[in-house]
Design an enzyme around this catalytic site. Structure first.
Site, short mmCIF file in Angstrom:
data_model
loop_
_atom_site.label_atom_id
_atom_site.label_comp_id
_atom_site.label_asym_id
_atom_site.label_seq_id
_atom_site.Cartn_x
_atom_site.Cartn_y
_atom_site.Cartn_z
N LYS A 1 0.85 -1.18 0.00
CA LYS A 1 0.00 0.00 0.00
C LYS A 1 0.89 1.24 0.00
O LYS A 1 1.96 1.25 0.63
CB LYS A 1 -0.90 -0.03 1.24
CG LYS A 1 -1.92 1.09 1.35
CD LYS A 1 -2.77 0.85 2.59
CE LYS A 1 -3.76 1.97 2.85
NZ LYS A 1 -4.59 1.70 4.05
N SER B 1 -9.16 2.69 3.32
CA SER B 1 -8.13 3.33 2.51
C SER B 1 -7.30 2.35 1.70
O SER B 1 -6.50 2.77 0.86
CB SER B 1 -7.22 4.15 3.41
OG SER B 1 -6.54 3.33 4.36
N SER C 1 -10.01 0.23 7.39
CA SER C 1 -9.43 0.34 6.05
C SER C 1 -8.95 -0.96 5.44
O SER C 1 -8.55 -0.96 4.27
CB SER C 1 -8.28 1.35 6.07
OG SER C 1 -8.78 2.65 6.28
#
Length: 474
Positions: A75, A150, A174
């Site tokens: 990520k 996210s 997330s």
């Protein structure tokens, strides 16, 4: 075997092929890159590509680990030495990391070949992945809808079958939110199960944690075995597991006591399709032999207010670090409006209010722990509506008044388990009439990922989801 079979394997399976020399790490990397180049223009999920860096990893020799030769993306909030990490922010769009995070190093030690970074909203602040820097990441089930956030890029990459597993993190939902939106499996681990260093001991007052999203349950469990455990700077540690998590997936869960609710923590009614999916899941659990009853915890404080105080203070600190580095005040050329507004809100909240929010988080944690004394597992919807449409959460306009009510409607139930530190997972068990995924969230007692992995393994057998593939996929 030809590359046409790549999508039939999870990460554990691909690693097995490398160990048996049926394929090489280079062949798997080439296939992952080819899938990225074919599919990513449609979904915009891999926003930093460092293919040569991955090839150099292979050329130097990959360590012998449980995932040796399996391609992987981080990520875009995690540092990997020698590669760009932008945090989704314009001010950092050309930053190259001078060191790796502890978690990134553990992924490397597990033998993974890291060839890029997946998209995230700026600083991971929103439950949708639509940064100004990179633009929206689109849901492989319907490109007009959000992937969640996210870790939206990670979930989209896995859903689209570019990769079987990808790094994700969770400060208020997330991992679980995008897992639900994209129809993949996402486990939020117990607080301090996986490392966050070396640059910090905790994130968002202990709310934040990191793991992966995956197609298979066993990938998630085997990855947790590979990366879990404290580091030198850990301020606290999670209870050690009784046995490897990968073994738990193969064990029967027994007859569990499961509470469920089809309402939000505020008592609000939720989207009818989502509520019906929760009730269908409760009936499925009963059919599997579990004791199921409709019960929900009563929270002594508002999780949204707690999250606002904690996140605003942390955002203000992130903006301050940028100001110190660049020697000037940050503007909306550097950060999105929402980021700057959140940072400014921290000044109005004040230090005493921050401590009050921490105490409220503890009170919520205590209430959840007391509730779970009577149950093994709590079932609720991961998202209280189907995935949002792209643009529904606009973080860059002058009017942000829609943000709070949208969050209350969309994700009211995920953040409380970040406050309590309990493990919680989103399992892809339902789809809407419009063929959008509807994940179901299961939480267990602090430190008890084992029960969740056993239950997830049972559900994966009862309602397999691996072969349910979105329209946009490799």
């Amino acid at each position: 075997m030809g590359f046409k079979d790549y999508g039939k394997y999870d990460a554990v399976g691909l690693a097995g092929l490398v160990r048996s020399k049926d394929v090489s790490a280079t062949e798997l990397l080439d296939e992952a890159i080819a899938r990225t180049e074919k599919i990513d223009p449609k979904i915009n999920a891999v926003v930093v590509k460092h293919y040569d860096h991955a090839r150099q990893q292979i050329a130097r020799g990959l360590p012998a680990g449980p995932f040796t030769g399996v391609p992987f993306v981080l990520k875009d909030l995690e540092l990997l030495q020698g590669t760009r990490t932008t945090f989704g922010a314009s001010i950092y769009q050309n930053d190259v990391a001078d060191h790796s995070g502890t978690l990134a190093q553990r992924f490397l030690d597990a033998g993974l070949t890291i060839f890029g970074k997946s998209s995230s909203p700026e600083f991971g602040l929103m439950p949708t992945t639509e940064s100004r820097l990179f633009g929206p990441t689109r849901n492989p089930w319907n490109p007009n809808h959000s992937t969640g956030g996210s870790s939206g890029g990670a979930a989209a990459v896995v859903a689209a079958r570019i990769l079987p597993v990808a790094h994700a993190s969770d400060g208020g939902g997330s991992i679980r939110i995008p897992a639900s939106a994209c129809g993949v499996f996402g486990m939020k681990p117990t607080r301090a199960r996986n490392p966050l260093g070396p640059d910090r001991g905790q994130g968002w007052a202990g709310f934040s944690c990191a793991h992966v999203v995956s197609i298979s349950v066993r990938d998630s469990a085997a990855m947790m075995d590979a990366i879990c455990g404290p580091e030198l700077s850990s301020p606290y540690v999670a209870p050690p597991p009784e046995r490897p998590f990968a073994e738990e997936v193969r064990r029967e869960p027994g007859r569990l006591r499961i509470a469920f609710t089809d309402r939000s923590p505020y008592g609000d009614a939720i989207d009818p399709e989502v509520a019906a999916a929760v009730r269908d899941t409760a009936r499925l659990l009963e059919g599997l032999g579990h004791h199921v009853e409709e019960r929900a915890p009563v929270l002594p404080a508002d999780p949204a207010l707690v999250m606002t105080a904690i996140v605003s203070a942390n955002t203000a600190f992130a903006v301050k670090l940028a100001e110190m580095r660049f020697g000037r005040a940050m503007t909306d050329r550097d950060f999105e409006v929402l980021t700057l507004v959140s940072a400014m809100r921290a000044s109005a909240i004040g230090a005493a209010d921050y401590i009050a929010a921490e105490i409220d988080a503890f009170r919520i944690s205590r209430a959840l722990a007391e509730f779970m004394q009577g149950f093994d597992v709590f079932l609720a919807p991961t998202l209280c509506t189907p995935p949002l449409r792209i643009g529904e959460l606009n973080t860059m306009g002058p009017d942000l008044s829609h943000v709070a009510p949208t969050l209350r409607r969309y994700i009211p139930g995920t953040g409380m388990f970040n406050m309590s530190g309990q493990p919680a997972m989103s399992v892809p068990l339902a789809w809407s009439k419009a063929e959008l995924p509807l994940g179901m969230m299961f939480a267990a007692r602090f430190g008890d990922e084992a029960t969740l992995f056993r239950l997830a393994g049972q559900l994966e057998q009862a309602c397999p989801w691996k072969d349910k593939v979105p329209p946009i996929s490799a």
